[in-house]
Scaffold this active site. Sequence first.
Site, mmCIF file in Angstrom:
data_model
loop_
_atom_site.group_PDB
_atom_site.id
_atom_site.type_symbol
_atom_site.label_atom_id
_atom_site.label_comp_id
_atom_site.label_asym_id
_atom_site.label_seq_id
_atom_site.Cartn_x
_atom_site.Cartn_y
_atom_site.Cartn_z
ATOM 1 N N ASP A 273 0.806 -1.225 0.000
ATOM 2 C CA ASP A 273 0.000 0.000 0.000
ATOM 3 C C ASP A 273 0.841 1.279 0.000
ATOM 4 O OD1 ASP A 273 -2.254 -1.646 0.131
ATOM 5 O OD2 ASP A 273 -2.187 -1.677 2.321
ATOM 6 N N LYS B 232 1.886 2.242 -5.114
ATOM 7 C CA LYS B 232 2.461 1.724 -6.367
ATOM 8 C C LYS B 232 1.543 2.007 -7.554
ATOM 9 C CE LYS B 232 2.362 -2.325 -4.405
ATOM 10 N NZ LYS B 232 2.091 -2.028 -2.980
ATOM 11 N N GLY C 163 -4.550 -4.245 -3.694
ATOM 12 C CA GLY C 163 -5.543 -3.213 -3.975
ATOM 13 C C GLY C 163 -4.781 -1.952 -4.331
ATOM 14 N N HIS C 164 -4.841 -1.566 -5.591
ATOM 15 C CA HIS C 164 -4.076 -0.405 -6.060
ATOM 16 C C HIS C 164 -5.045 0.704 -6.445
ATOM 17 C CE1 HIS C 164 -0.603 -3.343 -7.268
ATOM 18 N NE2 HIS C 164 -0.882 -3.362 -5.979
ATOM 19 N N GLN D 269 2.002 -5.924 -3.265
ATOM 20 C CA GLN D 269 2.470 -6.139 -1.887
ATOM 21 C C GLN D 269 3.755 -5.328 -1.652
ATOM 22 O OE1 GLN D 269 1.376 -9.223 -3.756
ATOM 23 N NE2 GLN D 269 -0.545 -8.511 -2.940
#
Length: 432
Positions: A15, A18, A42-43, A225
Amino acid sequence: MQMAVVAVLGAQWGDEGKGHIVDILAARATTVVRYGGGNNAGHTVVNRHGTFKLHMIPAGIFEPATLNIVGNGTVIDPKDFIAELDGLMQRGIDVSNVRISDRAHVVMPYHVLQDRLDEQLRGDAKIGTTGRGIGPAYADKMSRIGIRMADLTNPNMLRQRLSAVLSIKNRLFTTYYASEPFDLEALYSEYLAYGQRLAAHITDVYPAIQRAISGHEAVLLEGAQGILLDIDHGTYPFVTSSLPGIAGACQGAGIAPNAIDHVMGVFKAYATRVGSGPFPSEVDGVTADALRQMGKPWAEVGTTTGRLRRVGWFDAVAARYAVNLNGIDLLTITKLDVLDELAEIAICVGYRLHGAIIDHPPTQPEDYALVEPIYETMPGWLTPTPDARSWQDLPAAAQAYVQRLAELCEAKVAIISVGPGHEQIIEMIPVL
Ligand code: GDP
Ligand code: IMO
Ligand code: MG
């Protein structure tokens, strides 16, 4: 524009921002390759099309001319993948430029169930996984009982492989887990249908990646990650089951190490972690409230699971470990703006364990949990930074803070991010 292959790695516990950085850099790249993890990621991307929460699809998707490859190192839940594609299409985003490696492994419903049941069995020692079946899917890959995306496009192969796998899995579920067996025919038809739906995207991506590299094109390798969640170098067993670092980028995209020009580590200006595991610089109380930014769009709440992220100060010991293990030469510092209202900012510059100073994370999480952080403090800038677009726009105390992080990490700062928006960066070194 410089043609280069740049790996964008999460350099903390995930988180780091990225997705935001890849979304910005993708406009200059012909190819983006997501190389690892699954829909545990989750991006969040905020750009001219709106706000998007991507889980599997590379953040280059908003650039119609950029090829977005989901590499062999990922594990794919096809049902969720299709939902993500559909969600993007409904919002007018062209997804015809998405390619899925036919060597990527499939996350099956038995992986999801196994993930959740294993967590229950762990009780107090639970990892706090995202419950997406990631660990079991990677375990089956290594055990050579995985189903690959290529299998979904070949009815005979799928039936043959699934039948062999279920003879093992169903024994496990009905005995060890005392649960129901999975039905071969039902799974076969469901997953064959997913394969048909995704057929236009599933391919051997080796030629496309090699063409981009031999043609000296600009290529981004998108991490998921973070390095401190790495299966080998992270805080085992409180880690994910993939290789978020540079080795995973090479293996999971199919790119040789010497084809990579820059290794960019994305760091938050502080630190966060979701799930269990050691976190020496963790804070609570009012400082945690300040860092967590509840109510803001970028509040520290998990994109995938909605869990509150644990928050803490920048950990330079862990950061240098990430830099050294991955050859990070460029830093991106995100969320600098989150520190705008703090009068004083701390940085963890050393670890004390059992009275001795150590300069890298200990192996056992039980030891890591006992580490006492050694802090140095710096004055805050108490000035808003979201509108800063150049180094000169930053208050002197913010410049000093960023410089100190770079010095501690022994790498150069390429990008400073001061907000989630597409324009909200200060580019110190043009990497592409
Ligand atoms: P990722 O998993 O590394 O892509 O990061 P996430 O998307 O899970 O979490 C980063 C969060 O911070 C998202 O909500 C982003 O929109 C937001 N974000 C990224 N960079 C910045 C920044 O510089 N400032 C602020 N305030 N938010 C940011
Ligand atoms: P992005 O790409 C933050 C964490 C989980 C849990 C541990 C293992 O958005 O940075 P898993 O489901 O992978 O077996 O869970 O890893 N985790 C993440 N934390 N960001 C992520 O992805 C994560 N992916 C997994 O919270 O602690
Ligand atoms: Mg995330």
